[in-house]
Structure formats: C-alpha cells, structure tokens
Design a protein around this motif. Structure first.
Motif, PDB file in Angstrom:
ATOM      1  N   ASN A   1       0.822  -1.216   0.000  1.00  0.00           N
ATOM      2  CA  ASN A   1       0.000   0.000   0.000  1.00  0.00           C
ATOM      3  C   ASN A   1       0.850   1.258   0.000  1.00  0.00           C
ATOM      4  N   ALA A   2       1.935   1.257   0.768  1.00  0.00           N
ATOM      5  CA  ALA A   2       2.829   2.420   0.784  1.00  0.00           C
ATOM      6  C   ALA A   2       3.459   2.633  -0.584  1.00  0.00           C
ATOM      7  N   PHE A   3       3.796   1.549  -1.254  1.00  0.00           N
ATOM      8  CA  PHE A   3       4.389   1.630  -2.592  1.00  0.00           C
ATOM      9  C   PHE A   3       3.393   2.235  -3.588  1.00  0.00           C
TER      10      PHE A   3
ATOM     11  N   PHE B   1       5.639   2.158 -13.878  1.00  0.00           N
ATOM     12  CA  PHE B   1       6.930   1.488 -13.787  1.00  0.00           C
ATOM     13  C   PHE B   1       7.158   0.528 -14.954  1.00  0.00           C
ATOM     14  N   GLN B   2       6.588   0.912 -16.097  1.00  0.00           N
ATOM     15  CA  GLN B   2       6.922   0.321 -17.387  1.00  0.00           C
ATOM     16  C   GLN B   2       6.503  -1.131 -17.560  1.00  0.00           C
ATOM     17  N   GLY B   3       5.363  -1.515 -17.028  1.00  0.00           N
ATOM     18  CA  GLY B   3       4.953  -2.880 -17.293  1.00  0.00           C
ATOM     19  C   GLY B   3       3.664  -3.305 -16.621  1.00  0.00           C
ATOM     20  N   THR B   4       2.508  -3.030 -17.253  1.00  0.00           N
ATOM     21  CA  THR B   4       1.255  -3.557 -16.748  1.00  0.00           C
ATOM     22  C   THR B   4       1.291  -5.077 -16.839  1.00  0.00           C
ATOM     23  N   LEU B   5       0.898  -5.758 -15.774  1.00  0.00           N
ATOM     24  CA  LEU B   5       1.062  -7.209 -15.710  1.00  0.00           C
ATOM     25  C   LEU B   5      -0.025  -7.979 -16.444  1.00  0.00           C
ATOM     26  N   VAL B   6      -1.154  -7.356 -16.727  1.00  0.00           N
ATOM     27  CA  VAL B   6      -2.212  -8.041 -17.474  1.00  0.00           C
ATOM     28  C   VAL B   6      -2.814  -7.087 -18.497  1.00  0.00           C
ATOM     29  N   ALA B   7      -2.639  -7.398 -19.772  1.00  0.00           N
ATOM     30  CA  ALA B   7      -3.390  -6.725 -20.829  1.00  0.00           C
ATOM     31  C   ALA B   7      -4.644  -7.562 -21.035  1.00  0.00           C
TER      32      ALA B   7
ATOM     33  N   PHE C   1       2.982 -18.141 -13.774  1.00  0.00           N
ATOM     34  CA  PHE C   1       4.246 -18.410 -13.082  1.00  0.00           C
ATOM     35  C   PHE C   1       4.873 -19.715 -13.554  1.00  0.00           C
ATOM     36  N   ILE C   2       4.043 -20.721 -13.814  1.00  0.00           N
ATOM     37  CA  ILE C   2       4.571 -22.012 -14.278  1.00  0.00           C
ATOM     38  C   ILE C   2       5.161 -21.889 -15.676  1.00  0.00           C
ATOM     39  N   GLN C   3       4.489 -21.167 -16.552  1.00  0.00           N
ATOM     40  CA  GLN C   3       4.955 -21.064 -17.934  1.00  0.00           C
ATOM     41  C   GLN C   3       6.100 -20.071 -18.093  1.00  0.00           C
ATOM     42  N   TYR C   4       6.151 -19.060 -17.223  1.00  0.00           N
ATOM     43  CA  TYR C   4       7.200 -18.048 -17.327  1.00  0.00           C
ATOM     44  C   TYR C   4       7.846 -17.815 -15.966  1.00  0.00           C
ATOM     45  N   PRO C   5       8.530 -18.819 -15.424  1.00  0.00           N
ATOM     46  CA  PRO C   5       9.157 -18.647 -14.103  1.00  0.00           C
ATOM     47  C   PRO C   5      10.273 -17.615 -14.096  1.00  0.00           C
ATOM     48  N   ASP C   6      10.777 -17.256 -15.286  1.00  0.00           N
ATOM     49  CA  ASP C   6      11.856 -16.284 -15.359  1.00  0.00           C
ATOM     50  C   ASP C   6      11.431 -14.895 -14.902  1.00  0.00           C
ATOM     51  N   VAL C   7      10.097 -14.639 -14.813  1.00  0.00           N
ATOM     52  CA  VAL C   7       9.642 -13.312 -14.387  1.00  0.00           C
ATOM     53  C   VAL C   7      10.086 -13.016 -12.960  1.00  0.00           C
ATOM     54  N   ILE C   8      10.347 -14.074 -12.187  1.00  0.00           N
ATOM     55  CA  ILE C   8      10.742 -13.887 -10.792  1.00  0.00           C
ATOM     56  C   ILE C   8      12.148 -13.317 -10.690  1.00  0.00           C
ATOM     57  N   VAL C   9      13.024 -13.721 -11.605  1.00  0.00           N
ATOM     58  CA  VAL C   9      14.434 -13.326 -11.516  1.00  0.00           C
ATOM     59  C   VAL C   9      14.850 -12.366 -12.629  1.00  0.00           C
ATOM     60  N   LYS C  10      14.012 -12.208 -13.644  1.00  0.00           N
ATOM     61  CA  LYS C  10      14.326 -11.281 -14.734  1.00  0.00           C
ATOM     62  C   LYS C  10      13.903  -9.884 -14.308  1.00  0.00           C
ATOM     63  N   LEU C  11      14.856  -9.123 -13.784  1.00  0.00           N
ATOM     64  CA  LEU C  11      14.535  -7.866 -13.120  1.00  0.00           C
ATOM     65  C   LEU C  11      14.122  -6.778 -14.107  1.00  0.00           C
ATOM     66  N   LYS C  12      12.970  -6.194 -13.836  1.00  0.00           N
ATOM     67  CA  LYS C  12      12.475  -5.030 -14.545  1.00  0.00           C
ATOM     68  C   LYS C  12      11.877  -4.095 -13.495  1.00  0.00           C
ATOM     69  N   MET C  13      11.441  -2.930 -13.926  1.00  0.00           N
ATOM     70  CA  MET C  13      10.907  -1.995 -12.947  1.00  0.00           C
ATOM     71  C   MET C  13       9.597  -2.465 -12.325  1.00  0.00           C
ATOM     72  N   ASN C  14       8.870  -3.337 -13.015  1.00  0.00           N
ATOM     73  CA  ASN C  14       7.622  -3.820 -12.426  1.00  0.00           C
ATOM     74  C   ASN C  14       7.812  -5.116 -11.648  1.00  0.00           C
TER      75      ASN C  14
ATOM     76  N   PRO D   1       8.700  -5.630  -8.535  1.00  0.00           N
ATOM     77  CA  PRO D   1       8.032  -5.663  -7.228  1.00  0.00           C
ATOM     78  C   PRO D   1       6.596  -6.153  -7.288  1.00  0.00           C
ATOM     79  N   PHE D   2       5.876  -5.844  -8.374  1.00  0.00           N
ATOM     80  CA  PHE D   2       4.508  -6.331  -8.510  1.00  0.00           C
ATOM     81  C   PHE D   2       4.487  -7.835  -8.780  1.00  0.00           C
ATOM     82  N   VAL D   3       5.461  -8.333  -9.530  1.00  0.00           N
ATOM     83  CA  VAL D   3       5.559  -9.773  -9.772  1.00  0.00           C
ATOM     84  C   VAL D   3       5.781 -10.509  -8.458  1.00  0.00           C
ATOM     85  N   TRP D   4       6.718 -10.017  -7.656  1.00  0.00           N
ATOM     86  CA  TRP D   4       6.988 -10.655  -6.365  1.00  0.00           C
ATOM     87  C   TRP D   4       5.759 -10.610  -5.464  1.00  0.00           C
ATOM     88  N   TYR D   5       5.035  -9.514  -5.498  1.00  0.00           N
ATOM     89  CA  TYR D   5       3.831  -9.399  -4.685  1.00  0.00           C
ATOM     90  C   TYR D   5       2.791 -10.433  -5.134  1.00  0.00           C
TER      91      TYR D   5
END
Length: 454
Positions: free
Chosen positions: A74-76, A252-258, A331-344, A346-350
């Motif tokens: 929420n603070a973020f 932060f340059q990346g909406t997670l769901v279009a 997450f199963i199909q694209y597990p790299d989103v966890i470690v492939k750092l982008k500005m968004n 933090p939302f992936v980790w959340y």
C-alpha cells in the motif's frame, strides 16, 4: 536490463516538471521501506504476545502476512500515485488501420450493443471488426448477421466467423487473429461497451508510446453496477483496485495483465508469443509472454470500456477462481519473471505471495477477528491490526481522487455508491479469498479445467 531506454524520460515535458521513472521507482521503494521499518518497530509487542501462545516463527509468518506485506504494498502504491504525472499523448497525424477481434459465446443479450458501440467510434482510419461465434447455442449468430446487413459505414468493416462447436476463447481469438488484415489488433469482450472516443485514445497511446510497446491495456469499468450487491462491490474493485494498480504498474513500465476484455496489441508481439494459449488465464499468460520477450505493456486510463461483471456469487466465484488459476499458470509457464529484473518486478513478487497472503487471511485473520469480537481474544486481531485502517482509508481516498480526475476529463461522473464502497472495504477480500485459494489449489493439483462463468 533492470531499466529500459524509456527510463530516460525528459525532466521537462510541455512546460511541466517530470521526474525520471528510475527516480520515481527509488522514491516509492524508499517510502515502502520506511513504512516497513516503522511497522517492524511498533509490531514487536504484537509478535512477542503471539509468541507466547504459538511458535515464534509462526507468529512472524502471521504478522508478515497480515501487516508487513500489505503495508509495504500500500505504501508503494500510494507513493506511486503521488508522483505519477502521466504524459498526455497527442492524436497521431496519420492513424493506422485497426482490426478488432471479438470472441462471442451465448451473447445474444449484449452483442448488438457491443457492435453498435464500435460503430459509433470516430477514428480517422479503417476499422475491421471480426466476430467469432464460438458455437453459441442462442441467437448470437443471427443477431450478428442482421447487424452486419444493416450496418452501412465505409470505415467500419464487420465480418462474422461461425464456428460450429465451442472450442474455447483462446481458439476463437487465434481464429480471429489469423483472419485479421491489419497490424494493430484490439481485443474486445462481446459484452462490453466502448465509451466515446475510447478507440482513438487506445490507438493513440499505442502509436505514440515507446517503440518497444507490444500491448496497451484499456480501462475496464463495470457496466451493470446497479443490478445487485455483488455488482456494486465489483464496481469499486474495477474503479479502485484494478484500474489504479494497472496505472502504477504502467508508471513502472509494465502492466502485468493486458486483459482480453479491452486491449490493443501489435501483430509482431502476438506472433512472437504464438498468440493466445489454451489456458485458464489466457490474457495474463500472453502478457507475461510479452514481458519475457522484452515487450513493454502500457495502460491507457482514458480508453474506457464498460463491461458486464458476474451478477451472482456463483459466477463471481468461478471467475475469480479462474483468474487465480491463470496467475499460477503464468508463473509455471514463465518462471523467469521472478528473476528477470524489470521496474515492475516488485509487482511480480507481490503476486507470487498471493497464495500465502490469502491463506493467512482466511485461516488466521478471519478466525482471529471472530475471536476478538465474540470472545475478546485480541492476540491475533487487536490494536495493532487497527493501525492498517488509516493506511487503507488514505489509499482508497487517493485512488478516488485520481480516478475522479480521469472521469472528469472524459465527461463522466462518479455514481454515488457509498454503501457499496463501505462493503467493498470491509467484506470484499472475505468473499474473494475462498475463490482465489480454490483456484491456486486447482492449478497446482492439475484439476480439470472449466473456463466459463455462464
């Protein structure tokens, strides 16, 4: 790379002062860290009290889920809303042609109004509309055929593809995409209604944005909000929760769901990921596929569409369970989103923490709330929990101000729904969490998939 080329946004644009996106991210992270530090300091007594009745590590896990992680998130978001000063794109001098694809299954009650809303859009280019009747058992096909016969507009070309059997939304979308003539593809749900100039805003955002943009999500709001209590609650979820989160993700340059309900894609981006996969969450899986291939996904808050939401709890439960399964699929199909750092990231980790947060909420917080109200047992839900209420009120108030500004710009008025707002704040998580947990479990255990909510 952690930061894209689009980070290098000018500090001054059209006479206004703009912070670089990288600095905005650092400010938001700093504010979230400060909130966490304060929460950690004041929560020690709570943790120690819990440690008297259970193992200390379980006490920590409970407090982390109930206070620390939601507070950080929420603070973020609040800090992001304060520093978000979105650029307003000017209409393109030359508008590209657009293909709109609509997958329809048993949509006789809404499909004509949806098509008419497309017909009423004023855009200086050719719009091709491809409707795929996915084996409907009602009069969807006949209504579409009659509309096409009556429609006379040289700039709007409506086509119907009739599939004899229902094979699912992904197949219908891919069928329409294969038949599309143009390089910009708009997806639109068959029960959605485009607000005036919505298509122009969406296309403008796509063609005027960064070159690596592969998709832009439109702003989806509730069309049938006055029907009953469940639609009134969802009105606030779409107006506050979904729209605002997409806005900050876009910052932060990346909406997670279009979302499939209303988004625009480039042909290049769709071909890169092979179109829509036959999954429960075909839109989130596709979006994360774009992210893994370094396409940017934006969000256009001015491109408004109104859509019908589930009007019974049974339908709502099925929809949210499907969304939860889709998240696990992604997450199963694209597990790299966890470690492939982008500005968004933090939302992936959340999002990765959602199953943990929902589990603790349903099986710890709710029983703790009952214990506090009925038995005056305050170890789990007590005075420390109340500290989250001011933050919740602040974030909802700021969300309302920001969204009201968007409505005012588009000539819309926020409908008074105070009772729905109160129930949204107090009960929405409770009615949604069981469906989400069922969805996570169903995908992890590989249960049989059932897409529809009709």
């Amino acid at each position: 790379m952690f930061f894209s080329k689009w980070d290098k946004t000018a500090l001054v644009q059209k006479g206004k002062f703009y912070l670089p996106v990288r600095l905005k991210l650092l400010i938001s992270i700093l504010i979230a860290f400060l909130w966490f530090s304060a929460s950690l300091y004041v929560s020690y007594p709570w943790i120690n009290d819990l440690g008297q009745i259970m193992p200390l590590y379980i006490a920590w896990l409970i407090v982390i889920a109930l206070a620390f992680i939601p507070g950080i998130a929420n603070a973020f978001v609040i800090s992001g809303l304060f520093i978000d000063n979105r650029p307003q794109y000017q209409a393109a001098k030359v508008f590209p042609n657009v293909s709109i694809i609509i997958a329809a299954y048993n949509e006789e009650d809404s499909i004509e109004q949806t098509l008419r809303s497309v017909l009423d859009q004023e855009i200086p280019s050719t719009v091709e509309v491809i409707i795929v009747n996915d084996g409907s058992k009602d009069k969807t096909r006949q209504i579409v055929e009659q509309f096409i016969q009556e429609c006379v507009d040289p700039q709007k070309k409506f086509r119907l593809i009739d599939l004899p059997q229902n094979k699912g939304k992904a197949n219908a979308m891919n069928t329409a995409f294969a038949a599309a003539s143009y390089d910009l593809i708009v997806t639109l749900d068959a029960d959605s209604y485009l607000y005036k100039d919505s298509l122009e805003y969406l296309v403008t955002h796509m063609v005027s944005g960064p070159q690596d943009t592969g998709a832009v999500a439109g702003s989806v709001l509730v069309r049938n909000s006055r029907k009953n209590w469940i639609t009134k609650l969802q009105e606030w979820d779409y107006f506050h929760g979904i729209s605002v989160v997409k806005r900050i993700q876009s910052l932060f340059q990346g909406t997670l769901v279009a979302q499939g309900a209303y988004s625009i894609f480039t042909r290049k981006a769709l071909e890169a990921v092979g179109g829509w996969k036959d999954t429960m969450g075909e839109d989130i899986v596709l979006t994360w596929g774009l992210r893994s291939r370094n396409f940017r996904v934006g969000y256009c808050e001015n491109a408004i569409v109104f859509t019908n939401v589930p009007a019974t709890y049974r339908q709502f439960y099925k929809q949210r369970r499907r969304w939860a399964r889709g998240l696990v699929e992604a997450f199963i199909q694209y597990p790299d989103v966890i470690v492939k750092l982008k500005m968004n990231t933090p939302f992936v980790w959340y999002n990765l923490l959602f199953p943990y947060l929902d589990f603790v909420y349903l099986f710890v917080f709710i029983p703790g709330l009952i214990a506090a109200l009925l038995f005056k047992f305050y170890a789990i839900v007590g005075i420390m929990t109340l500290l989250l209420l001011p933050l919740s009120l602040a974030i909802n108030g700021l969300m309302f101000v920001k969204q009201k500004q968007v409505f005012k710009q588009r000539g819309l008025r926020v409908r008074r729904n105070l009772l729905g707002f109160l129930f949204y704040m107090l009960t929405y998580q409770f009615i949604m969490t069981p469906a989400s947990l069922a969805g996570y479990a169903a995908e992890i255990l590989r249960f049989k998939k059932s897409w529809g909510t009709k």
